[in-house]
Write a protein that holds these residues in place. Sequence first.
Motif, PDB file in Angstrom:
ATOM      1  N   GLY A  20      44.298  34.772  37.768  1.00 54.87           N
ATOM      2  CA  GLY A  20      43.919  34.857  36.355  1.00 54.87           C
ATOM      3  C   GLY A  20      43.322  33.555  35.844  1.00 54.87           C
ATOM      4  O   GLY A  20      42.304  33.552  35.146  1.00 54.87           O
ATOM      5  N   HIS A  23      39.732  33.140  37.265  1.00 57.38           N
ATOM      6  CA  HIS A  23      38.744  33.978  36.579  1.00 57.38           C
ATOM      7  C   HIS A  23      38.515  33.506  35.141  1.00 57.38           C
ATOM      8  O   HIS A  23      37.388  33.554  34.648  1.00 57.38           O
ATOM      9  CB  HIS A  23      39.166  35.446  36.612  1.00 57.38           C
ATOM     10  N   GLY A  49      40.682  37.616  32.764  1.00 53.04           N
ATOM     11  CA  GLY A  49      41.371  36.539  33.472  1.00 53.04           C
ATOM     12  C   GLY A  49      42.613  36.091  32.719  1.00 53.04           C
ATOM     13  O   GLY A  49      43.673  35.884  33.309  1.00 53.04           O
TER      14      GLY A  49
END
Length: 144
Positions: A20, A23, A49
């Motif tokens: 996460g 991203h 993300g």
Amino acid sequence: MAGVLKWLVLAMGAACVAIGAFHFALGIGSVPGEGAAGATVDSRERFYGAVFLGYGLAWLWAARRSPIPSAAVRLLAGIFLLGGVGRLLSMAVHGPPQGFQTVLAVLELALPPVYFWLAAADERQAARPAGPAGAVRAERDEAL
């Protein structure tokens, strides 16, 4: 089994937080083949993300409970499974994605049944009487 569950829940949480954050920080640069997608897709990627980072924190929260709550494990594993089903739907509509995405789909479909199977392991262990056999078992599971 409780030690295996603890390790898997911690590993899932750490992996999801890292993915996460990756991203969120890189946006479309974090997705193979998406470099020219533009601001709208970059915005969506960074939003997802952040959500995935939060999902990972939920796994870590569950791992820190004693015993690990089976309902939380089942819910989080169910969400992961739903993501895998979404990838299958995408494959059915648009064809196969980039190869790494297919590997992710396999993990998203294969891991949830393991979590469903192990979900209550820590609660079962906590419910056992703490006699000599239980103490030896607890020490072994903590070592895992």
